[in-house]
Scaffold this motif. Structure first.
Motif, PDB file in Angstrom:
ATOM      1  N   ALA A  42       0.820  -1.211   0.000  1.00  0.00           N
ATOM      2  CA  ALA A  42       0.000   0.000   0.000  1.00  0.00           C
ATOM      3  C   ALA A  42       0.854   1.262   0.000  1.00  0.00           C
ATOM      4  N   PHE A 101      -3.948   4.807  -1.189  1.00  0.00           N
ATOM      5  CA  PHE A 101      -4.263   3.421  -0.856  1.00  0.00           C
ATOM      6  C   PHE A 101      -4.862   3.285   0.539  1.00  0.00           C
ATOM      7  N   ALA A 154      -4.567   0.756   3.356  1.00  0.00           N
ATOM      8  CA  ALA A 154      -3.638  -0.304   3.749  1.00  0.00           C
ATOM      9  C   ALA A 154      -4.319  -1.238   4.735  1.00  0.00           C
TER      10      ALA A 154
END
Length: 262
Positions: A181, A187, A189
């Motif tokens: 990530a 992103f 994660a």
């Protein structure tokens, strides 16, 4: 869950291949001892994730495929530029984007009996199974390996141009050649190195790759999903009734029906 005993053979093949490929052949006896215990796990996804951690620990490397992933990313970016031009020409057609995303799942490190093809030619393959699912305005896009991720970033642009907001999702710790990530790309994660499918509790999931598809069989009950991958192994090919390495676009519900949710 293990679909078949052959999947356990794949685990042994994958991790011993990792050790040899990454220069640790002397560690084969040690990893084989570890695997003899890992095979007793009920969860296929946990066995694969934890055994890769064991490989990394034995090799004393936090990200054993780190350099290889950089090369994959370079290749992926070159192909992604071609994909972007093609999608622009097609008016960012979403059906074409999904086909490309599924076909791009051509790269893998160690699937038993698998022979990959070049990414630049494989991305135009038509799917052997193609389910059309109405996508919601927001979805989780679970990324797979570093090479095809470069294409996924273009596919996510196609989603946005069709009024859909994709949230990229990846593991926070290394797993094989998969993406870690990246907060700079927005992103989400998820914990550890196991498939993000385990941690997504609600919302629609669009997931790439066979590891995420198999994780969906373990933890995806009741979660709406579209799964994009290639049937890279004999087990998936046989159970789905497609040629080996065929690309697949299938709903989570249909995958569970065809492969079983035991």
């Amino acid at each position: 869950m293990w679909l078949e005993d052959e999947c356990k053979l794949c685990l042994v093949h994958s991790r011993t291949s990792d050790i040899v490929r990454l220069g640790g052949a002397a560690l084969l006896p040690k990893i084989l001892i570890y695997l003899s215990q890992a095979l007793e796990r009920r969860s296929r996804s946990e066995a694969f994730a934890e055994s890769f951690k064991a490989v990394a620990s034995m090799l004393e490397s936090p990200d054993p495929y780190g350099d290889y992933k950089k090369r994959l990313a370079e290749i992926g970016r070159e192909v992604a530029a071609i994909v972007e031009r093609r999608l622009e020409e097609a008016g960012w057609d979403l059906r074409l984007a999904m086909r490309i995303a599924a076909a791009a799942n051509i790269i893998d490190s160690n699937v038993l009996g698998y022979r990959p093809r070049k990414l630049e030619s494989a991305i135009w393959d038509e799917p052997a199974i193609e389910e059309r699912v109405e996508l919601p305005e927001r979805l989780y896009y679970v990324i797979d390996n570093e090479g095809e991720a470069q294409i996924d970033y273009v596919v996510m642009e196609a989603l946005r141009r069709n009024g859909i907001t994709p949230v990229p999702v990846a593991r926070s710790e290394p797993y094989e050649i998969d993406v870690i990530a990246d907060s700079r790309r927005g992103f989400l994660a998820t914990p550890g190195n196991i498939s993000p499918i385990r941690w997504i509790e609600e919302g629609f999931v669009l997931a790439k790759g066979i590891a995420n598809a198999e994780a969906y069989l373990e933890w995806g009950a009741g979660k709406p999903a579209l799964l994009l991958f290639r049937a890279k192994c004999d087990v998936l090919s046989r159970r789905l009734g497609v040629e080996k390495n065929a690309s697949i676009i299938i709903s989570g519900e249909s995958l569970r029906r065809l492969l079983g949710d035991n």
